[in-house]
Design an enzyme around this catalytic site. Sequence first.
Site, PDB file in Angstrom:
ATOM      1  N   ARG A  55       0.833  -1.211   0.000  1.00  0.00           N
ATOM      2  CA  ARG A  55       0.000   0.000   0.000  1.00  0.00           C
ATOM      3  C   ARG A  55       0.866   1.260   0.000  1.00  0.00           C
ATOM      4  O   ARG A  55       0.457   2.320  -0.441  1.00  0.00           O
ATOM      5  CB  ARG A  55      -0.990  -0.024   1.182  1.00  0.00           C
ATOM      6  CG  ARG A  55      -2.048   1.039   1.115  1.00  0.00           C
ATOM      7  CD  ARG A  55      -3.340   0.697   1.886  1.00  0.00           C
ATOM      8  NE  ARG A  55      -3.175  -0.220   2.988  1.00  0.00           N
ATOM      9  CZ  ARG A  55      -2.657   0.102   4.177  1.00  0.00           C
ATOM     10  NH1 ARG A  55      -2.276   1.336   4.413  1.00  0.00           N
ATOM     11  NH2 ARG A  55      -2.530  -0.807   5.131  1.00  0.00           N
ATOM     12  N   TYR A 108     -16.429  13.610 -16.942  1.00  0.00           N
ATOM     13  CA  TYR A 108     -16.523  12.153 -16.928  1.00  0.00           C
ATOM     14  C   TYR A 108     -17.603  11.753 -15.916  1.00  0.00           C
ATOM     15  O   TYR A 108     -17.659  12.332 -14.820  1.00  0.00           O
ATOM     16  CB  TYR A 108     -15.162  11.549 -16.555  1.00  0.00           C
ATOM     17  CG  TYR A 108     -15.221  10.057 -16.420  1.00  0.00           C
ATOM     18  CD1 TYR A 108     -15.346   9.254 -17.542  1.00  0.00           C
ATOM     19  CD2 TYR A 108     -15.206   9.451 -15.176  1.00  0.00           C
ATOM     20  CE1 TYR A 108     -15.444   7.884 -17.423  1.00  0.00           C
ATOM     21  CE2 TYR A 108     -15.293   8.074 -15.043  1.00  0.00           C
ATOM     22  CZ  TYR A 108     -15.418   7.297 -16.177  1.00  0.00           C
ATOM     23  OH  TYR A 108     -15.513   5.945 -16.065  1.00  0.00           O
ATOM     24  N   ASP A 180      -8.169  16.776 -15.585  1.00  0.00           N
ATOM     25  CA  ASP A 180      -8.201  15.391 -16.052  1.00  0.00           C
ATOM     26  C   ASP A 180      -7.700  15.412 -17.501  1.00  0.00           C
ATOM     27  O   ASP A 180      -8.364  15.923 -18.393  1.00  0.00           O
ATOM     28  CB  ASP A 180      -9.639  14.856 -15.956  1.00  0.00           C
ATOM     29  CG  ASP A 180      -9.758  13.391 -16.383  1.00  0.00           C
ATOM     30  OD1 ASP A 180      -8.876  12.918 -17.130  1.00  0.00           O
ATOM     31  OD2 ASP A 180     -10.737  12.740 -15.987  1.00  0.00           O
ATOM     32  N   LYS A 205      -6.732   4.170 -20.000  1.00  0.00           N
ATOM     33  CA  LYS A 205      -7.009   4.571 -21.372  1.00  0.00           C
ATOM     34  C   LYS A 205      -5.700   4.648 -22.178  1.00  0.00           C
ATOM     35  O   LYS A 205      -5.057   3.643 -22.342  1.00  0.00           O
ATOM     36  CB  LYS A 205      -7.767   5.902 -21.352  1.00  0.00           C
ATOM     37  CG  LYS A 205      -8.926   5.938 -20.330  1.00  0.00           C
ATOM     38  CD  LYS A 205     -10.051   4.959 -20.629  1.00  0.00           C
ATOM     39  CE  LYS A 205     -11.041   4.815 -19.493  1.00  0.00           C
ATOM     40  NZ  LYS A 205     -11.674   6.050 -19.024  1.00  0.00           N
TER      41      LYS A 205
HETATM   42  C1  LIG Z   1     -12.275   6.438 -17.877  1.00  0.00           C
HETATM   43  C2  LIG Z   1     -12.136   7.810 -17.389  1.00  0.00           C
HETATM   44  C3  LIG Z   1     -12.017   8.078 -16.019  1.00  0.00           C
HETATM   45  C4  LIG Z   1     -12.111   6.993 -14.964  1.00  0.00           C
HETATM   46  O1  LIG Z   1     -11.104   6.062 -15.079  1.00  0.00           O
HETATM   47  P1  LIG Z   1     -11.199   4.546 -14.527  1.00  0.00           P
HETATM   48  O2  LIG Z   1      -9.856   4.009 -14.796  1.00  0.00           O
HETATM   49  O3  LIG Z   1     -12.294   3.883 -15.303  1.00  0.00           O
HETATM   50  O4  LIG Z   1     -11.543   4.640 -13.084  1.00  0.00           O
HETATM   51  C5  LIG Z   1     -11.826   9.384 -15.638  1.00  0.00           C
HETATM   52  N1  LIG Z   1     -11.779  10.382 -16.528  1.00  0.00           N
HETATM   53  C6  LIG Z   1     -11.916  10.174 -17.853  1.00  0.00           C
HETATM   54  C7  LIG Z   1     -11.858  11.327 -18.786  1.00  0.00           C
HETATM   55  C8  LIG Z   1     -12.089   8.884 -18.331  1.00  0.00           C
HETATM   56  O5  LIG Z   1     -12.237   8.686 -19.641  1.00  0.00           O
END
Ligand SMILES: *Cc1c(COP(=O)(O)O)cnc(C)c1O
Length: 394
Positions: A55, A108, A180, A205
Amino acid sequence: MSHLETNLIHQGKQFNESKAVVTPIYQTSTYFADEDLQQYIVAATETKHPTFYHRHGNPTNSQAAAIIAGLEKTEDALLLATGMAAISTAILAVVKAGDHIVTQNSLYSGAMLFFKEFLSDYGVSVTHVDQKDNEAFERAIQENTKLIYIETPSNPNLDITDLAFIGELGKKHHIMTMVDNTFASPINQTPKDFGIDVVVHSATKYLGGHSDLTAGAICGSKDYIHSAWRRSLVLGASLSPFDSWLLLRGLKTLSMRVKQINSNASELAKWFEQQPAIKHVAYIGLNSHPQYELAQKQMRGGTGMLCIEVIGDEEQAYIHAQSILNKLQIFANAASLGGVESLVVHPASMWGSHHDKTQKKTSGITPGMLRISVGIEHIDDLIADFENALAEIK
Ligand SMILES: *Cc1c(COP(=O)(O)O)cnc(C)c1O
């Protein structure tokens, strides 16, 4: 400093203490102390120490974090189990009950839920503004505003927030700014260049890039990453050793993948513009995008994300969109994005449970909208797939 492509392969190598060319997977929850007990005590307390307890940190994790911090030009980075773990941990390291956040209308869906349902229950208030309206951000600032949180390009409608304006606004009012950067990826956009303090990612992603892992990243100053790490110790969403190894592997080809994806998406978007069955194409790399100039100013590429709007009134468009999904062979109808394979979703049906009707409207979701994540397949095959799927739509 060497170049980005080289850093993607070599940065953070010092965390690999073995002789293996590829950093091993440290599939262990804990690490033993050697004779130097004093060092063990240091390991127990030091931020992100890679060899104390999982952790707290993990060597593969540290190496991948070094690469991502390098990409985002921040002092440090912390990796967690998912993008949402990164977003929630990053925000909870900044705000407490009584504080206020300014954010945008289009976010998101998971982040939206966090702002609307979670934070309000814990006494943090949030104001949502139109991301295209710089002054609206400034007007929303209150005495207790501690954070400006943005997402650009936003999901799913590909609106842009002015990074330089937000960066300056934060500095002027001594408010932390956080973005983000998932949709752009650090290949196409580096928010730090515009004075943004903290960058968060769903590494699930583009960073991972192969749709085989979930991970999240928080990038910021050493001090800030220390506080985010302390929050992560109690929230507990550590990135597993295997997923962090997969992420490290995926990162090596990030630049190549994103360049190919930019190029495919740009060609596909231009092709869509010529199709009578398509009423509207939203793609950042097209000069028909209403914020094309701003995008040119702050981005180096158009990304692999695009939205198309099928012809027809509300009801027809909904039916057309569903029929396209059924006919596509290469584009899989699946959530997520940023992988080597092309995906497509119908936001109006997918996010029915998260967004109510007015929310759908403010985040720009329409019945005939399809959101596409373009992969690295051959462009001719991608176009042929849509040619077939659109054939009967008139
Ligand atoms: C997918 C996504 C998230 C969340 O990510 P996870 O790995 O699914 O928790 C946050 N912001 C954006 C823009 C995303 O496309």
